[in-house]
Write an enzyme that holds these catalytic residues in place. Structure first.
Site, PDB file in Angstrom:
ATOM      1  N   LYS A   1       0.820  -1.207   0.000  1.00 44.00           N
ATOM      2  CA  LYS A   1       0.000   0.000   0.000  1.00 44.00           C
ATOM      3  C   LYS A   1       0.864   1.272   0.000  1.00 44.00           C
ATOM      4  O   LYS A   1       0.420   2.323  -0.446  1.00 44.00           O
ATOM      5  CB  LYS A   1      -0.922   0.039   1.224  1.00 44.00           C
ATOM      6  CG  LYS A   1      -1.763  -1.207   1.472  1.00 44.00           C
ATOM      7  CD  LYS A   1      -2.849  -1.401   0.443  1.00 44.00           C
ATOM      8  CE  LYS A   1      -3.943  -2.353   0.889  1.00 44.00           C
ATOM      9  NZ  LYS A   1      -3.523  -3.719   1.143  1.00 44.00           N
TER      10      LYS A   1
HETATM   11  C1  LIG Z   1      -4.131  -4.883   0.750  1.00 41.41           C
HETATM   12  C2  LIG Z   1      -3.306  -6.116   0.698  1.00 41.41           C
HETATM   13  C3  LIG Z   1      -3.602  -7.149  -0.197  1.00 41.41           C
HETATM   14  C4  LIG Z   1      -4.805  -7.115  -1.105  1.00 41.41           C
HETATM   15  O1  LIG Z   1      -4.688  -6.134  -2.098  1.00 41.41           O
HETATM   16  P1  LIG Z   1      -5.992  -5.602  -2.870  1.00 41.41           P
HETATM   17  O2  LIG Z   1      -5.523  -4.473  -3.681  1.00 41.41           O
HETATM   18  O3  LIG Z   1      -6.953  -5.187  -1.802  1.00 41.41           O
HETATM   19  O4  LIG Z   1      -6.515  -6.743  -3.671  1.00 41.41           O
HETATM   20  C5  LIG Z   1      -2.751  -8.240  -0.235  1.00 41.41           C
HETATM   21  N1  LIG Z   1      -1.699  -8.329   0.598  1.00 41.41           N
HETATM   22  C6  LIG Z   1      -1.390  -7.366   1.468  1.00 41.41           C
HETATM   23  C7  LIG Z   1      -0.218  -7.537   2.369  1.00 41.41           C
HETATM   24  C8  LIG Z   1      -2.170  -6.215   1.553  1.00 41.41           C
HETATM   25  O5  LIG Z   1      -1.866  -5.246   2.422  1.00 41.41           O
END
Ligand SMILES: *Cc1c(COP(=O)(O)O)cnc(C)c1O
Length: 495
Positions: free
Chosen positions: A109
């Protein structure tokens, strides 16, 4: 480039789409078309550094920003990373990991949420928005901290993060509730992620709430992946990893690759789909899910059915039954017909499910394949991967690797190089990883991290090591029904 809501509203500029976050009709902003990146462009990008690659890709969508402006943002954002922003690691012949966890909060993120504050501040200037911004974020664990770090102490912005009080890992919670900053609010919600996300969407689509915030001098916006400003920096790492594979002479320009993406809200893999539509040579986009397998079923039947048991897993950021960003793919599947999207999303709201014609799905989105795995399989993968490659997978990435193994079992003759997108550091989930790789149970997150470090001779990232000394600053936990009023009270409204 203009943007439209998946449900019809628009057009708006990129800057407006970012300021608004979600369209007034409840839809998600999508670009009017997919800008083309040629193989020659990709060859040129391969000679550049990550911030340049990223600014170039973003400039194709955000045409109200200059390349130089965007480059200023990406340079500042990615200077906060420990080394390269998105390095590609070779683990075996034809198998690569795209590590996206070297940012301030150790999850993917950060790639978008370190850039978004610059995009939002820039967008507000461009649109002449005068009100302050109240950013509302629902988090399944990782978005919350990344958004807090990105937006803390940014002028003209208040940020409120809602997390499921019992639904995030210890480390994730600790990271959030210790965040300092004058404009920061963190709120536990009694419920799961979907409850928190639904509450946020409801506030966004409630004209009365909007008015109340407006009267207090605030405009609402979102830092969730429904905001196009989250999506666009993510498209860049698909191109960048392809460039890295060319530079390492693992592939030739134009050769097809697969991506496997651990998925929840469908934001990460959707960026991969956008990259493909722009011209990146992608064969398959493999959607990896834990036992919350609503996406797996969708891609094998066309039926999106959120009415199923919700499972808490060791990959909490993927414990999601309503994947918001899928709406953007559905929009493409139904030939960009906002009426059809609106009808399907009404079905979801009313009946908890919607159905896309199966043939149309395969016709329009043939690159997608879904695989899900059990908790046992995920743990086994962490264990085996450490034994085989001396590499510690976090539980989310392990779901991705498990999906890759399942895919390879099904498609024996596929020699297409495959990149598994690695979404978090193993140290964000130390208890689960220690248990899976060393068969040691330790309930305290910090102790587990220390033990993991000793057992595997790997270093604890600084962002985790320093957590123990930080005081807890946010303790409020509320019922779902109290969310709206509580958030209002943060900006001076009566509770
Ligand atoms: C948010 C997240 C995901 C999922 O990603 P999306 O974009 O919501 O599909 C997978 N792994 C981790 C570690 C995350 O923080």
């Amino acid at each position: 480039m203009k943007f439209f809501s998946t449900r019809g509203f628009g057009p708006v500029s990129g800057a407006e789409a970012i300021v608004k976050g979600l369209a007034d009709d409840g839809g998600l902003f999508v670009p009017e078309s997919f800008p083309e990146i040629t193989l020659e462009d990709i060859g040129d990008l391969a000679a550049l550094e990550y911030p340049e690659r990223s600014a170039y890709i973003m400039s194709k969508y955000l045409t109200d920003f200059s390349y130089e402006e965007l480059l200023g943002y990406t340079k500042k954002a990615y200077s906060r990373f420990d080394g390269e922003a998105a390095p590609v690691i070779k683990v075996d012949d034809g198998l690569f990991l795209l590590e996206l966890f070297h940012g301030p909060t150790l999850a993917f993120k950060d790639i978008a949420l370190t850039v978004l504050p610059y995009l939002l501040t820039g967008s507000k200037k461009k649109t002449g928005a005068e009100k302050k911004t109240q950013i509302l974020v629902a988090t399944s664990g990782d978005t919350g901290k990344a958004a807090l770090e990105g937006f803390k102490n940014v002028d003209g912005v208040e940020i409120t993060v809602l997390y499921p009080a019992e639904g995030v890992s210890d480390m994730q919670k600790r990271q959030m509730i210790t965040t300092d900053g004058k404009n920061v609010h963190v709120l536990g919600v009694k419920g799961n992620f979907d409850d928190a996300q639904t509450a946020v969407k409801k506030i966004f689509s409630d004209p009365e709430m909007k008015q109340k915030f407006s009267d207090l001098g605030y405009e609402l916006s979102s830092a969730n992946s429904i905001n196009f400003g989250r999506l666009v920096p993510q498209i860049a790492y698909y191109f960048s990893s392809y460039c890295d594979l060319i530079n390492a002479e693992e592939i030739e320009l134009g050769q097809l690759v697969n991506f496997v993406v651990p998925s929840g809200n469908f934001g990460n893999i959707l960026a991969g789909y956008y990259a493909k539509r722009m011209g990146l040579p992608i064969q398959h986009l493999i959607v990896a899910s834990n036992c919350n397998d609503v996406l797996t079923d969708f891609f094998s039947t066309g039926k999106y059915d959120s009415k199923r048991p919700f499972h808490k897993t060791i990959s909490p950021s993927m414990d999601i039954l309503v994947s918001s960003n899928l709406e953007r793919l559905v929009y493409e599947i139904v030939d960009r017909d906002p009426k059809k999207v609106t009808a399907l999303m009404n079905d979801l709201k009313e009946f908890g499910l919607y159905v896309v014609d199966e043939d149309t799905l395969y016709d329009k989105a043939p690159e997608f394949l879904g695989y899900s795995c059990t908790e046992e399989e995920t743990k086994e993968t962490i264990d085996n991967f450490y034994d085989d490659y001396s590499y510690l997978l976090d539980p989310h990435t392990a779901v991705g690797v498990t999906a890759f193994f399942k895919y390879m079992n099904e498609v024996y003759d596929d020699t297409t190089p495959t990149v598994v997108v690695s979404t978090a550091s193993a140290y964000k989930f130390p208890q689960s990883v220690l248990d899976a790789s060393c068969h040691i149970k330790e309930s305290d997150a910090i102790k587990a991290a220390k033990r993991l470090s000793r057992m595997t001779s790997t270093e604890i990232p600084q962002a985790i090591a320093s957590l123990n000394d930080k005081p807890v600053l946010h303790t409020l936990v509320v019922e779902k029904s109290e969310i709206a009023d509580t958030v209002l009270s943060f900006v001076g409204g009566k509770e």
